[in-house]
Scaffold this motif. Structure first.
Motif, PDB file in Angstrom:
ATOM      1  N   HIS A  73     -97.162   9.555  22.379  1.00  0.00           N
ATOM      2  CA  HIS A  73     -98.171   8.591  21.941  1.00  0.00           C
ATOM      3  C   HIS A  73     -99.474   8.788  22.704  1.00  0.00           C
ATOM      4  O   HIS A  73     -99.466   9.260  23.846  1.00  0.00           O
ATOM      5  CB  HIS A  73     -97.701   7.146  22.197  1.00  0.00           C
ATOM      6  N   GLY A  76    -102.334   3.143  24.904  1.00  0.00           N
ATOM      7  CA  GLY A  76    -103.112   1.994  24.476  1.00  0.00           C
ATOM      8  C   GLY A  76    -103.221   0.962  25.579  1.00  0.00           C
ATOM      9  O   GLY A  76    -102.331   0.853  26.430  1.00  0.00           O
ATOM     10  N   GLN A  79    -100.354  -1.731  26.824  1.00  0.00           N
ATOM     11  CA  GLN A  79     -99.123  -1.279  26.170  1.00  0.00           C
ATOM     12  C   GLN A  79     -97.990  -1.208  27.186  1.00  0.00           C
ATOM     13  O   GLN A  79     -98.144  -0.594  28.246  1.00  0.00           O
ATOM     14  CB  GLN A  79     -99.373   0.095  25.546  1.00  0.00           C
ATOM     15  N   TYR A  87     -96.939   9.575  27.193  1.00  0.00           N
ATOM     16  CA  TYR A  87     -98.215   8.921  26.910  1.00  0.00           C
ATOM     17  C   TYR A  87     -99.355   9.817  27.383  1.00  0.00           C
ATOM     18  O   TYR A  87     -99.402  10.205  28.554  1.00  0.00           O
ATOM     19  CB  TYR A  87     -98.317   7.580  27.634  1.00  0.00           C
ATOM     20  N   THR A 105     -97.185  -1.670  32.699  1.00  0.00           N
ATOM     21  CA  THR A 105     -97.952  -1.519  31.469  1.00  0.00           C
ATOM     22  C   THR A 105     -99.051  -0.487  31.679  1.00  0.00           C
ATOM     23  O   THR A 105     -99.408  -0.147  32.806  1.00  0.00           O
ATOM     24  CB  THR A 105     -98.592  -2.846  31.035  1.00  0.00           C
TER      25      THR A 105
END
Length: 207
Positions: A73, A76, A79, A87, A105
């Motif tokens: 991913h 974000g 997130q 990530y 997070t």
């Protein structure tokens, strides 16, 4: 007793909850040899900064998703960090690790560039060390500046485990060489020997 920190005497394996990775020039090629080796049941999260020119869209998710068993991913803001997930920092944002009531997070910031870079490797490594402490692995790969050297030492001071690409095997040796000059690291290895360390970090077994 503290574990040894000299590359010729690596420490016992330790299970980690997350791995932070940084790279610049040659980083896509290096990660293309590392990330596809990780199995679907690999548990640590992987948080990655690759220096990307600002103003250009990132194609990293599209590049790596077809070749990785793990979900990939673009990070974000706010997130939750999920185990076994890759990530990538988005272009023109620093990627940091934060914590809320439910656990670690991701956070994004447009603070000033560090080492002329946004995202910067130091920013990710230092914030992750604050949150994960000894449950963090830090990895610095090929690159053309000194970003990541101080961040890797922050991982070291927090009790995490550190790994640097052997400079003479890197496409550009400046970044790994700067990391070695900044202080002690646990492993100095060519890319082909790194997957065994990653897997040991994932299961806590012997390397």
């Amino acid at each position: 007793m503290s574990r040894p920190r000299h590359p010729s005497a690596p420490p016992p394996a330790t299970r980690v909850d997350a791995i932070v990775l940084g790279a610049s020039a040659g980083g896509v090629e290096a990660l293309s040899r590392l990330l596809p080796t990780l199995p679907r049941d690999f548990r640590p999260a992987l948080l990655i900064v690759i220096h990307i020119p600002r103003g250009h869209p990132s194609l990293l998710v599209n590049v790596f998703t077809p070749h990785c068993a793990l979900p990939v991913h673009e990070a974000g803001d706010k997130q939750p960090i999920e185990p076994g997930t890759v990530y990538f920092a988005p272009p023109d944002y620093h990627l940091l690790v934060d914590r809320d009531a439910h656990g670690p997070t991701l956070a994004l910031s447009q603070d000033a560039p560090v080492h002329f870079s946004r995202p910067a490797i130091d920013v990710l490594f230092e914030s992750a060390a604050d949150v994960y402490g000894a449950r963090l692995g830090g990895v610095l790969l090929t690159g053309a500046n000194t970003d990541g050297a101080l961040g890797l030492q922050a991982v070291h001071r927090a009790g995490g485990v550190t790994l640097v690409q052997k400079p003479d095997t890197a496409r550009v040796a400046t970044m790994p060489a700067a990391a070695l000059a900044a202080g002690p690291v646990d492993f100095v290895l060519p890319l082909e020997q790194m997957p065994a360390v990653f897997r040991a970090w994932g299961d806590g077994g012997a390397i």
